[in-house]
Design a protein around this motif. Structure first.
Motif: not given
Ligand code: PMP
Length: 445
Positions: A56, A114-115, A149-150, A220, A254, A257
């Motif tokens: 994604w 990163n997320g 959320h990760g 989300e 969040d 994505a």
């Molecule tokens: N929040 C959401 C809504 C995600 O979809 C993701 C990753 N799929 C994350 C957080 C975490 O991101 P990362 O993989 O870069 O740590």
């Protein structure tokens, strides 16, 4: 041959994410030599259409000429510099642009890499805001069932996907988990908006009863992606914004994505006409090139940390690669493409084609639902269409689809029993047709 040699070398020294490595005893890894547009190519000339934008992240294709050129230029000037006490043009320009394009009221950016790290920042910052504001009883977070959320411990704690969370439960902070607005569970004939509104009462009750100990609600917006691309109506976000205001609780959106055009608008929150207190972005932010994330927040939040050093109110959080210059430059080039090309309009045409191509799945005896938000289409596979009995997870239906599609040149990576399509925005209608055809074959053979 080159594929298998690389695969063997890899398996001798590497451990891959989200993988039972034992599976690779029977199913080979695929070493990728190059990528261009929506296509990936291995060392034996096989091509794979990247229907999931490489987890994604990819928006405008692999080795995009515009992003490549911007990076080459940045590389010759500055690759990275410590971001405490120092700054650079790419970070500043990117923050200015993000403040301009995100929902009103978000006026400041904090970078991470990163997320999950962005989610951690938003959680810590929300908690710390209340501490700095004298509301020291506020220590809890509210999350929705089936949210994701990760993977870091804080981010995992506010998520609710059992598969990823259960093992680590003893390590995680307590959170308040409320029923989700996920419209898969609406009654027959019930509208999305009606179901999402009905489900909101669960959250409202929690806020009404516990707001004195709640820092924030994290959601989300519109699509619970890792939870199986489950979707809900924008009315839920409207109600949530109003309730967070009423009960003095932060709203963390969040959009890691769903941000950057995925759901049809640049940010999903726009569809509800709301602004969160914190907005987490990553993934598509750099067009899928480099790890970067950012949390945007309001003036009010920033002000609660801004004081003489001796008051000890500063946010002393850092990551070594905060504000990485190359990553910021890739993000700027990505935003440039949004500015200079008719991306959302073009996506609307592609999304309509995706609607059309997904229709035939509706009548399949093992499809319970086909759902879509913009450039995301999800197909829920089911054992019994009428009782909605799911396939047992042990059957690994998704894995069958994954393997079949790969053998035909399409990279799909179902989430359990949910096949989904989330392609880069540079895909053509012919490529969309090919992608849907292969998915159809995968569930009918
Ligand atoms: N929040 C959401 C809504 C995600 O979809 C993701 C990753 N799929 C994350 C957080 C975490 O991101 P990362 O993989 O870069 O740590």
């Amino acid at each position: 041959m080159k594929n298998s040699i690389l695969s063997q070398r890899d398996l001798a020294v590497l451990w891959h994410p989200c993988t039972q490595m034992h599976d690779h005893e029977t199913f080979p890894l695929i070493p990728i030599k190059s990528g261009q547009g929506v296509w990936l190519e291995d060392f034996e000339g096989n091509r794979y259409l990247d229907a999931i934008s490489s987890w994604w992240v990819n928006l405008f294709g692999h080795t995009n000429p515009i992003i490549n050129a911007a990076l080459k230029n940045q590389l010759d000037n500055l690759e990275h510099v410590i971001f405490a006490g120092f700054t650079h043009e790419a970070a500043i320009e990117l923050a200015e642009k993000l403040v301009a394009i995100t929902p009103a009221g978000l006026s400041r950016c904090f970078y991470a890499d990163n997320g999950s790290a962005a989610v951690e920042v938003s959680l810590k910052m929300s908690f710390h805001f209340w501490q700095n504001s004298g509301e020291t009883k506020k220590t809890k977070f509210v999350t929705l069932e089936n949210s994701y959320h990760g993977e870091t411990l804080g981010a995992l704690a506010v998520g609710d996907v059992t598969l990823y969370k259960k093992t680590y439960a003893p390590l995680l902070m307590d959170v308040i988990t409320v029923k989700s607005p996920d419209c898969y569970f609406r009654e027959e004939g019930e509208s999305w908006a009606h179901y999402s509104t009905r489900q909101f009462t669960h959250l409202e009750n929690v806020l009404e009863q516990n707001s004195n100990e709640i820092c924030a609600v994290i959601v989300e917006p519109l699509v619970q992606c890792a939870g199986g691309m489950r979707m809900y109506d924008a009315v839920y976000l409207k109600l949530l914004r109003a309730a967070c205001d009423k009960y003095n609780v932060h709203l963390i959106a969040d959009e890691i994505a769903v941000g950057f055009g995925r759901t049809g608008t640049i940010f999903a929150c726009e569809q509800a006409g709301i602004s969160p207190d914190f907005l987490c972005l990553s993934k598509g932010l750099t067009g899928g090139y480099l790890p970067l994330s950012v949390v945007l927040m309001t003036d009010d939040i920033y002000a609660a940390f801004y004081d003489d050093y001796s008051k000890m109110t500063a946010f002393l959080h850092s990551h070594s690669y905060t504000g990485n210059a190359l990553a910021c430059r890739a993000a700027l080039a990505t935003l440039n493409i949004f500015e200079s090309q008719n991306v959302l309009e073009n996506n609307r045409i592609l999304a309509m084609k995706m609607t059309e191509l997904s229709q035939r799945f509706l009548n399949h005896p093992n499809v319970a639902e086909v759902r879509q938000k913009g450039m995301i289409v999800a197909i829920e596979l089911i054992k019994n269409k009428f009782t909605r009995e799911p396939y047992p997870w042990q059957e690994r239906r998704g894995l069958h689809v994954y393997r079949y599609a790969l053998s035909k040149g399409v990279l799909l990576r179902p989430l359990g029993n949910v096949i989904y399509f989330m392609p880069p925005y540079v895909i053509t209608t012919d490529e969309l047709t090919f992608m849907f055809d292969i998915a159809w074959q995968a569930i009918t053979t």
